[in-house]
Motif scaffolding. Structure first.
Motif, PDB file in Angstrom:
ATOM      1  N   GLU A 174       0.850  -1.188   0.000  1.00 51.07           N
ATOM      2  CA  GLU A 174       0.000   0.000   0.000  1.00 51.07           C
ATOM      3  C   GLU A 174       0.885   1.236   0.000  1.00 51.07           C
ATOM      4  OE1 GLU A 174      -3.403   2.251   2.680  1.00 51.07           O
ATOM      5  OE2 GLU A 174      -3.168   0.076   2.858  1.00 51.07           O
ATOM      6  N   ARG A 175       0.619   2.130  -0.937  1.00 48.98           N
ATOM      7  CA  ARG A 175       1.347   3.388  -1.054  1.00 48.98           C
ATOM      8  C   ARG A 175       0.345   4.506  -1.321  1.00 48.98           C
ATOM      9  NH1 ARG A 175       4.477   0.320   0.630  1.00 48.98           N
ATOM     10  NH2 ARG A 175       6.514  -0.274  -0.160  1.00 48.98           N
ATOM     11  N   SER A 176       0.649   5.700  -0.821  1.00 47.69           N
ATOM     12  CA  SER A 176      -0.230   6.860  -1.017  1.00 47.69           C
ATOM     13  C   SER A 176       0.585   8.093  -1.340  1.00 47.69           C
ATOM     14  CB  SER A 176      -1.061   7.143   0.246  1.00 47.69           C
ATOM     15  OG  SER A 176      -1.926   6.078   0.531  1.00 47.69           O
ATOM     16  N   ILE A 177      -0.063   9.034  -2.007  1.00 42.96           N
ATOM     17  CA  ILE A 177       0.547  10.323  -2.305  1.00 42.96           C
ATOM     18  C   ILE A 177      -0.558  11.363  -2.396  1.00 42.96           C
ATOM     19  CG2 ILE A 177       0.435  10.030  -4.826  1.00 42.96           C
ATOM     20  CD1 ILE A 177       3.210  11.422  -4.941  1.00 42.96           C
ATOM     21  N   PRO A 194      -7.089  18.575  -8.747  1.00 46.45           N
ATOM     22  CA  PRO A 194      -8.431  18.057  -8.481  1.00 46.45           C
ATOM     23  C   PRO A 194      -8.557  16.582  -8.854  1.00 46.45           C
ATOM     24  CG  PRO A 194      -8.462  19.667 -10.286  1.00 46.45           C
ATOM     25  CD  PRO A 194      -7.064  19.600  -9.773  1.00 46.45           C
ATOM     26  N   ALA A 195      -9.474  15.910  -8.189  1.00 45.86           N
ATOM     27  CA  ALA A 195      -9.688  14.476  -8.414  1.00 45.86           C
ATOM     28  C   ALA A 195     -10.009  14.174  -9.874  1.00 45.86           C
ATOM     29  CB  ALA A 195     -10.805  13.962  -7.504  1.00 45.86           C
ATOM     30  N   GLU A 196     -10.732  15.052 -10.537  1.00 45.17           N
ATOM     31  CA  GLU A 196     -11.109  14.806 -11.936  1.00 45.17           C
ATOM     32  C   GLU A 196      -9.869  14.666 -12.823  1.00 45.17           C
ATOM     33  OE1 GLU A 196     -12.317  17.525 -10.165  1.00 45.17           O
ATOM     34  OE2 GLU A 196     -14.162  16.472  -9.591  1.00 45.17           O
ATOM     35  N   ARG A 197      -8.845  15.491 -12.572  1.00 48.00           N
ATOM     36  CA  ARG A 197      -7.617  15.416 -13.364  1.00 48.00           C
ATOM     37  C   ARG A 197      -6.856  14.123 -13.059  1.00 48.00           C
ATOM     38  NH1 ARG A 197      -3.756  20.327 -12.833  1.00 48.00           N
ATOM     39  NH2 ARG A 197      -5.767  21.336 -12.966  1.00 48.00           N
ATOM     40  N   VAL A 198      -6.788  13.754 -11.781  1.00 49.91           N
ATOM     41  CA  VAL A 198      -6.120  12.504 -11.406  1.00 49.91           C
ATOM     42  C   VAL A 198      -6.887  11.323 -12.001  1.00 49.91           C
ATOM     43  CG1 VAL A 198      -5.314  11.062  -9.494  1.00 49.91           C
ATOM     44  CG2 VAL A 198      -5.224  13.567  -9.300  1.00 49.91           C
ATOM     45  N   TRP A 199      -8.208  11.401 -11.949  1.00 51.95           N
ATOM     46  CA  TRP A 199      -9.042  10.327 -12.492  1.00 51.95           C
ATOM     47  C   TRP A 199      -8.782  10.125 -13.989  1.00 51.95           C
ATOM     48  CZ3 TRP A 199     -11.250   6.138 -11.119  1.00 51.95           C
ATOM     49  CH2 TRP A 199     -12.140   5.515 -11.989  1.00 51.95           C
ATOM     50  N   ASP A 237      -6.735  17.227   2.672  1.00 53.98           N
ATOM     51  CA  ASP A 237      -7.012  18.395   3.506  1.00 53.98           C
ATOM     52  C   ASP A 237      -6.595  19.705   2.850  1.00 53.98           C
ATOM     53  OD1 ASP A 237      -8.051  16.741   5.448  1.00 53.98           O
ATOM     54  OD2 ASP A 237      -6.167  16.632   6.578  1.00 53.98           O
ATOM     55  N   ASP A 238      -5.636  19.648   1.939  1.00 56.64           N
ATOM     56  CA  ASP A 238      -5.139  20.875   1.320  1.00 56.64           C
ATOM     57  C   ASP A 238      -5.818  21.191  -0.020  1.00 56.64           C
ATOM     58  OD1 ASP A 238      -4.077  18.963  -0.343  1.00 56.64           O
ATOM     59  OD2 ASP A 238      -1.996  19.576  -0.083  1.00 56.64           O
ATOM     60  N   GLY A 239      -6.909  20.514  -0.332  1.00 58.85           N
ATOM     61  CA  GLY A 239      -7.630  20.782  -1.571  1.00 58.85           C
ATOM     62  C   GLY A 239      -7.158  19.958  -2.749  1.00 58.85           C
ATOM     63  N   GLY A 240      -6.172  19.114  -2.535  1.00 60.26           N
ATOM     64  CA  GLY A 240      -5.696  18.239  -3.594  1.00 60.26           C
ATOM     65  C   GLY A 240      -6.400  16.896  -3.543  1.00 60.26           C
ATOM     66  N   THR A 241      -5.713  15.876  -4.013  1.00 65.80           N
ATOM     67  CA  THR A 241      -6.288  14.532  -4.079  1.00 65.80           C
ATOM     68  C   THR A 241      -5.322  13.534  -3.450  1.00 65.80           C
ATOM     69  OG1 THR A 241      -7.418  15.098  -6.140  1.00 65.80           O
ATOM     70  CG2 THR A 241      -7.184  12.762  -5.637  1.00 65.80           C
ATOM     71  N   LEU A 242      -5.832  12.743  -2.520  1.00 72.29           N
ATOM     72  CA  LEU A 242      -5.061  11.654  -1.942  1.00 72.29           C
ATOM     73  C   LEU A 242      -5.276  10.432  -2.835  1.00 72.29           C
ATOM     74  CD1 LEU A 242      -3.383  10.290   0.311  1.00 72.29           C
ATOM     75  CD2 LEU A 242      -5.567   9.829   1.472  1.00 72.29           C
ATOM     76  N   ILE A 249       2.806   9.649 -11.678  1.00 72.29           N
ATOM     77  CA  ILE A 249       1.469  10.183 -11.936  1.00 72.29           C
ATOM     78  C   ILE A 249       1.335  11.592 -11.364  1.00 72.29           C
ATOM     79  CG2 ILE A 249       0.338   9.084  -9.939  1.00 72.29           C
ATOM     80  CD1 ILE A 249      -2.180   8.827 -11.708  1.00 72.29           C
ATOM     81  N   ALA A 250       1.961  11.840 -10.226  1.00 71.86           N
ATOM     82  CA  ALA A 250       1.902  13.200  -9.649  1.00 71.86           C
ATOM     83  C   ALA A 250       2.528  14.210 -10.607  1.00 71.86           C
ATOM     84  CB  ALA A 250       2.589  13.228  -8.293  1.00 71.86           C
ATOM     85  N   ARG A 251       3.691  13.875 -11.153  1.00 74.62           N
ATOM     86  CA  ARG A 251       4.342  14.769 -12.118  1.00 74.62           C
ATOM     87  C   ARG A 251       3.482  14.958 -13.360  1.00 74.62           C
ATOM     88  NH1 ARG A 251       9.003  12.273 -10.304  1.00 74.62           N
ATOM     89  NH2 ARG A 251       8.886  10.651 -11.897  1.00 74.62           N
ATOM     90  N   TYR A 252       2.914  13.875 -13.854  1.00 72.39           N
ATOM     91  CA  TYR A 252       2.079  13.919 -15.050  1.00 72.39           C
ATOM     92  C   TYR A 252       0.859  14.820 -14.845  1.00 72.39           C
ATOM     93  CZ  TYR A 252      -0.937  12.436 -18.851  1.00 72.39           C
ATOM     94  OH  TYR A 252      -1.766  12.411 -19.954  1.00 72.39           O
ATOM     95  N   VAL A 253       0.203  14.659 -13.714  1.00 72.78           N
ATOM     96  CA  VAL A 253      -1.039  15.392 -13.447  1.00 72.78           C
ATOM     97  C   VAL A 253      -0.807  16.877 -13.253  1.00 72.78           C
ATOM     98  CG1 VAL A 253      -2.901  15.654 -11.758  1.00 72.78           C
ATOM     99  CG2 VAL A 253      -2.314  13.389 -12.594  1.00 72.78           C
ATOM    100  N   VAL A 254       0.278  17.268 -12.618  1.00 75.01           N
ATOM    101  CA  VAL A 254       0.499  18.687 -12.322  1.00 75.01           C
ATOM    102  C   VAL A 254       1.282  19.422 -13.393  1.00 75.01           C
ATOM    103  CG1 VAL A 254       0.289  18.364  -9.831  1.00 75.01           C
ATOM    104  CG2 VAL A 254       2.543  18.280 -10.894  1.00 75.01           C
ATOM    105  N   GLN A 255       1.718  18.752 -14.424  1.00 75.44           N
ATOM    106  CA  GLN A 255       2.474  19.433 -15.489  1.00 75.44           C
ATOM    107  C   GLN A 255       1.611  20.372 -16.309  1.00 75.44           C
ATOM    108  OE1 GLN A 255       4.225  16.787 -18.314  1.00 75.44           O
ATOM    109  NE2 GLN A 255       2.398  15.581 -18.570  1.00 75.44           N
TER     110      GLN A 255
END
Length: 151
Positions: free
Chosen positions: A7-10, A15-20, A106-111, A145-151
């Motif tokens: 199990e790993r988390s970041i 927004p969740a829609e972009r991660v989705w 909590d910071d408005g992002g997506t876990l 995925i974090a890098r991909y989503v926020v680019q």
């Protein structure tokens, strides 16, 4: 410590829609995961298959069977973990289950959390390597995925 699941988390500052979209669209999934995939968004029963594009692993074929899709919060698939030997037929082995879940942070992002379970059913001669390599692999893939989503 469990030997059956990883199990790993970041927290991703998006927004969740972009991660989705990055999880559920084959082309986007392939871009961050390192696999050449095409086609429509993942749906249950869909078979996602394509060559890995990561240096040193180009001989490996990504092979996954989509199990659950609950937009925009859950995607799961089954695959054979660390199935990298092109001379081995892994089809007789049980698959592990990979589940991605998205929740507001909590910071408005997506876990984003990934859990891969079922390692206790991987043949004993492959289990330790598969668990170890996928443990490291999921850490790297969450960064990807974090890098991909926020680019």
């Amino acid at each position: 410590m469990s030997t059956d699941q990883i199990e790993r988390s970041i927290v991703i500052k998006a927004p969740a829609e972009r991660v989705w979209r990055a999880l559920s669209t084959p082309q986007a999934f392939g871009a961050w995961f390192g696999v050449q995939l095409e086609g429509e968004p993942f749906t249950p029963g869909h078979h996602a298959r394509g060559p890995i594009t990561i240096s040193g692993f180009e001989h490996v074929i990504f092979n996954a069977w989509i199990e659950r899709v609950e937009a925009p919060s859950l995607l799961s698939y089954r695959w054979h973990p660390y199935a990298i030997d092109p001379h081995v037929d892994y089809s007789g082995e049980e698959c592990t289950l990979v589940t991605f879940t998205l929740q507001p942070s909590d910071d408005g992002g997506t876990l984003l959390t990934v859990v891969e379970s079922g390692f206790d059913k991987v043949p004993a001669h492959r289990r330790v390597d598969a668990f170890h390599m996928n443990s490291k692999g999921w850490e790297a893939q969450l960064q990807n995925i974090a890098r991909y989503v926020v680019q």
